[in-house]
Design an enzyme around this catalytic site. Structure first.
Site, PDB file in Angstrom:
ATOM      1  N   GLY A  46       0.856  -1.279  -0.113  1.00  0.00           N
ATOM      2  CA  GLY A  46      -0.024   0.116  -0.091  1.00  0.00           C
ATOM      3  C   GLY A  46       0.861   1.310  -0.045  1.00  0.00           C
ATOM      4  CD  GLN A  51       3.068   6.060   2.559  1.00  0.00           C
ATOM      5  OE1 GLN A  51       2.252   5.127   2.270  1.00  0.00           O
ATOM      6  NE2 GLN A  51       4.292   5.112   3.318  1.00  0.00           N
ATOM      7  CB  CYS A  93       5.225   1.970   7.554  1.00  0.00           C
ATOM      8  SG  CYS A  93       4.649   3.550   6.801  1.00  0.00           S
ATOM      9  CG  LEU A  94       6.419   1.054   1.388  1.00  0.00           C
ATOM     10  CD1 LEU A  94       5.746   1.159   0.038  1.00  0.00           C
ATOM     11  CD2 LEU A  94       7.545  -0.055   1.290  1.00  0.00           C
ATOM     12  CG  HIS A 135      -0.615   1.366   7.439  1.00  0.00           C
ATOM     13  ND1 HIS A 135       0.271   0.877   8.478  1.00  0.00           N
ATOM     14  CD2 HIS A 135       0.116   2.002   6.607  1.00  0.00           C
ATOM     15  CE1 HIS A 135       1.562   1.652   8.164  1.00  0.00           C
ATOM     16  NE2 HIS A 135       1.338   2.178   7.075  1.00  0.00           N
ATOM     17  CD  GLU A 136      -0.998   2.455   2.946  1.00  0.00           C
ATOM     18  OE1 GLU A 136      -0.626   3.756   2.677  1.00  0.00           O
ATOM     19  OE2 GLU A 136      -0.360   1.573   2.868  1.00  0.00           O
ATOM     20  CG  HIS A 139       0.432   6.756   5.577  1.00  0.00           C
ATOM     21  ND1 HIS A 139       1.521   7.231   6.184  1.00  0.00           N
ATOM     22  CD2 HIS A 139       0.549   5.594   5.598  1.00  0.00           C
ATOM     23  CE1 HIS A 139       2.178   6.395   6.487  1.00  0.00           C
ATOM     24  NE2 HIS A 139       1.860   5.281   6.008  1.00  0.00           N
TER      25      HIS A 139
END
Length: 169
Positions: A46, A51, A93-94, A135-136, A139
């Protein structure tokens, strides 16, 4: 399409709240393509527009296993309508490379969003998809996984990420 730079914590842009998308434009379609290329190259399941420093309420998810065909889902102006249950499980997480922490999430969610075509859809999700949506969506609200751990783990992650930021300059 282009691979974009993924912002890493403690970059303050990760705390920005995303702005609603008024309409899907060719520029936003290119952004979605760039997000997909960036997410697959990372690799991740994702990616939120915030991000990569873009302030739009857009995230993408693809939870297909490596041996399965890609199933890219695009969420524009997502809104979580309901959450059911509770579970704790590992998340990465990226924007936090090398960090994995147990995070408490709802086991099931119902979300309303627009797709890449601008049409509104609703989706009920559980398992990894439910976790990824939560999660996304966090963000897009400037909420990070570090905000969902205890104080000790938060300090450890902060130190690790600051060391990484100092090393990469």
């Amino acid at each position: 399409m282009a691979i974009r730079t993924i912002l890493h914590y403690p970059d303050p842009r990760l705390r920005q709240k995303a702005q609603p998308v008024e309409r899907i434009t060719p520029e936003l379609e290119r952004l979605i393509d760039d997000m997909a290329e960036t997410m697959y190259a990372a690799p991740g399941v994702g990616l939120a527009a915030t991000q990569i420093g873009e302030p739009h309420r857009i995230f993408i998810i693809d939870i297909a296993a490596e041996d399965e065909p890609s199933n890219l889902m695009v969420f524009v102006n997502p809104e979580i309508l309901s959450k059911v249950g509770e579970e704790v499980g590992p998340e990465g997480c990226l924007s936090f490379p090398g960090v994995s922490e147990d995070i408490k999430r709802a086991t099931e969610v119902r979300v309303r969003a627009q797709g890449r075509d601008g049409k509104t859809f609703e989706l009920a999700a559980d398992g990894l998809l439910a976790v990824a949506i939560q999660h996304e969506n966090d963000h897009l609200d400037g909420v990070l996984m570090i905000d969902r751990v205890g104080m000790l783990k938060k300090r450890i992650i902060q130190r690790k990420m600051q060391k990484r930021a100092d090393a990469t300059g």
